[in-house]
Design a protein around this motif. Structure first.
Motif, PDB file in Angstrom:
ATOM      1  N   PHE A  66      35.562  87.763  39.326  1.00 23.95           N
ATOM      2  CA  PHE A  66      35.489  87.282  37.804  1.00 23.95           C
ATOM      3  C   PHE A  66      35.718  85.532  37.863  1.00 23.95           C
ATOM      4  CE2 PHE A  66      34.514  91.772  37.961  1.00 23.95           C
ATOM      5  CZ  PHE A  66      33.026  91.568  36.192  1.00 23.95           C
ATOM      6  N   ARG A  67      36.663  85.312  37.882  1.00 22.81           N
ATOM      7  CA  ARG A  67      37.091  84.351  37.438  1.00 22.81           C
ATOM      8  C   ARG A  67      36.228  83.082  38.166  1.00 22.81           C
ATOM      9  NH1 ARG A  67      37.898  79.865  40.738  1.00 22.81           N
ATOM     10  NH2 ARG A  67      39.261  78.472  40.079  1.00 22.81           N
ATOM     11  N   TYR A  68      36.011  83.161  39.280  1.00 19.59           N
ATOM     12  CA  TYR A  68      34.711  82.605  40.007  1.00 19.59           C
ATOM     13  C   TYR A  68      33.558  82.489  39.789  1.00 19.59           C
ATOM     14  CZ  TYR A  68      37.068  80.873  44.479  1.00 19.59           C
ATOM     15  OH  TYR A  68      38.649  80.557  45.398  1.00 19.59           O
ATOM     16  N   ILE A  70      33.169  83.758  36.362  1.00 14.42           N
ATOM     17  CA  ILE A  70      33.053  82.805  34.700  1.00 14.42           C
ATOM     18  C   ILE A  70      32.652  81.408  34.675  1.00 14.42           C
ATOM     19  CG2 ILE A  70      34.622  81.988  32.530  1.00 14.42           C
ATOM     20  CD1 ILE A  70      35.081  84.705  33.094  1.00 14.42           C
ATOM     21  N   GLU A  71      33.858  80.440  35.734  1.00 14.61           N
ATOM     22  CA  GLU A  71      33.794  79.437  36.088  1.00 14.61           C
ATOM     23  C   GLU A  71      32.145  78.708  37.063  1.00 14.61           C
ATOM     24  OE1 GLU A  71      36.990  76.316  38.438  1.00 14.61           O
ATOM     25  OE2 GLU A  71      35.497  77.079  40.079  1.00 14.61           O
ATOM     26  N   LYS A  72      31.776  79.632  37.509  1.00 12.04           N
ATOM     27  CA  LYS A  72      30.164  78.544  37.670  1.00 12.04           C
ATOM     28  C   LYS A  72      28.971  78.912  36.794  1.00 12.04           C
ATOM     29  CE  LYS A  72      27.171  77.187  40.095  1.00 12.04           C
ATOM     30  NZ  LYS A  72      26.557  76.155  41.128  1.00 12.04           N
ATOM     31  N   HIS A  73      28.728  80.332  36.659  1.00 11.87           N
ATOM     32  CA  HIS A  73      27.773  80.612  35.319  1.00 11.87           C
ATOM     33  C   HIS A  73      27.533  80.101  34.363  1.00 11.87           C
ATOM     34  CE1 HIS A  73      26.084  82.291  39.874  1.00 11.87           C
ATOM     35  NE2 HIS A  73      27.107  83.232  38.869  1.00 11.87           N
ATOM     36  N   THR A  74      27.200  80.309  33.204  1.00 14.12           N
ATOM     37  CA  THR A  74      26.074  79.485  32.000  1.00 14.12           C
ATOM     38  C   THR A  74      26.303  80.651  31.000  1.00 14.12           C
ATOM     39  OG1 THR A  74      24.144  78.906  32.212  1.00 14.12           O
ATOM     40  CG2 THR A  74      26.254  76.989  32.797  1.00 14.12           C
ATOM     41  N   LEU A  80      28.010  88.195  34.592  1.00 17.17           N
ATOM     42  CA  LEU A  80      28.191  89.475  34.669  1.00 17.17           C
ATOM     43  C   LEU A  80      27.435  89.976  36.064  1.00 17.17           C
ATOM     44  CD1 LEU A  80      29.585  92.235  33.504  1.00 17.17           C
ATOM     45  CD2 LEU A  80      27.685  92.452  32.375  1.00 17.17           C
ATOM     46  N   GLY A  81      26.312  89.688  36.306  1.00 15.45           N
ATOM     47  CA  GLY A  81      25.709  89.812  37.284  1.00 15.45           C
ATOM     48  C   GLY A  81      26.371  89.872  38.558  1.00 15.45           C
ATOM     49  N   TRP A  82      26.685  88.298  39.351  1.00 10.20           N
ATOM     50  CA  TRP A  82      26.906  88.099  39.273  1.00 10.20           C
ATOM     51  C   TRP A  82      28.397  88.526  40.212  1.00 10.20           C
ATOM     52  CZ3 TRP A  82      25.090  86.319  43.917  1.00 10.20           C
ATOM     53  CH2 TRP A  82      23.660  85.350  43.824  1.00 10.20           C
ATOM     54  N   ALA A 134      33.872  82.874  46.664  1.00 10.39           N
ATOM     55  CA  ALA A 134      33.334  80.811  47.161  1.00 10.39           C
ATOM     56  C   ALA A 134      32.123  81.357  47.054  1.00 10.39           C
ATOM     57  CB  ALA A 134      33.966  80.777  47.760  1.00 10.39           C
ATOM     58  N   SER A 135      31.565  82.780  47.597  1.00  7.47           N
ATOM     59  CA  SER A 135      30.316  82.980  47.659  1.00  7.47           C
ATOM     60  C   SER A 135      29.254  82.950  46.863  1.00  7.47           C
ATOM     61  CB  SER A 135      30.072  83.842  48.366  1.00  7.47           C
ATOM     62  OG  SER A 135      30.193  84.945  47.988  1.00  7.47           O
ATOM     63  N   ILE A 136      29.260  83.629  45.111  1.00  4.70           N
ATOM     64  CA  ILE A 136      29.170  84.052  44.495  1.00  4.70           C
ATOM     65  C   ILE A 136      28.896  83.012  43.388  1.00  4.70           C
ATOM     66  CG2 ILE A 136      29.088  86.143  45.037  1.00  4.70           C
ATOM     67  CD1 ILE A 136      31.049  86.174  42.127  1.00  4.70           C
TER      68      ILE A 136
END
Length: 137
Positions: A66-68, A70-74, A80-82, A134-136
């Motif tokens: 979830f850290r990754y 949150i960092e990537k998705h706006t 939540l989905g990823w 890393a992949s998400i």
């Protein structure tokens, strides 16, 4: 306009992400409780270090995914989905670990407080959470 500013304030966004991830973490622990043959919290209460290691690795793994996300998705929905997709992969990895060790049953060894197996389970959960994260992102 004032409500748009309110919802995009860093404190509000942080509280929102935190709340959603805590809820997801709770749900993931319930799912892991169903997937494993032992009762995580009962075994931890009894002092089973192997279960504590395996459960701690799962918690850290889910939080890292979830850290990754949150960092990537706006958006909260996208995060939540990823994050849930990543969690699904982590469950799959746990089941794969059980399948790839035909000489012993992972769940039985962890329930019996085999700390080596608990540590490896922890390491797999945490290690793969970095790959999944890393992949998400």
């Amino acid at each position: 306009m004032l409500s748009a500013i309110f919802w995009h304030h860093p404190l509000i966004e942080t509280a929102g992400y935190f709340s959603v991830v805590i809820l997801c973490l709770f749900v993931s622990m319930v799912i892991f409780e169903i997937v494993t043959k032992y009762k995580n919290w009962e075994e931890i209460k009894k002092g089973n270090i192997a279960v504590a290691l395996a459960t701690g690795g799962k918690i850290l793994g889910v939080c890292n995914i979830f850290r990754y996300s949150i960092e990537k998705h706006t958006s909260l929905v996208e995060m939540l989905g990823w994050g849930l997709f990543g969690f699904t992969l982590l469950i799959f990895a746990y089941l794969l670990f059980e399948f790839l060790t035909p000489k012993f049953k992972v769940d039985e060894e962890i329930a019996a407080d085999n700390r080596s197996v608990g540590f490896i389970s922890c390491t797999i959960s945490v290690g793969l959470s970095f790959v999944i994260g890393a992949s998400i992102s």
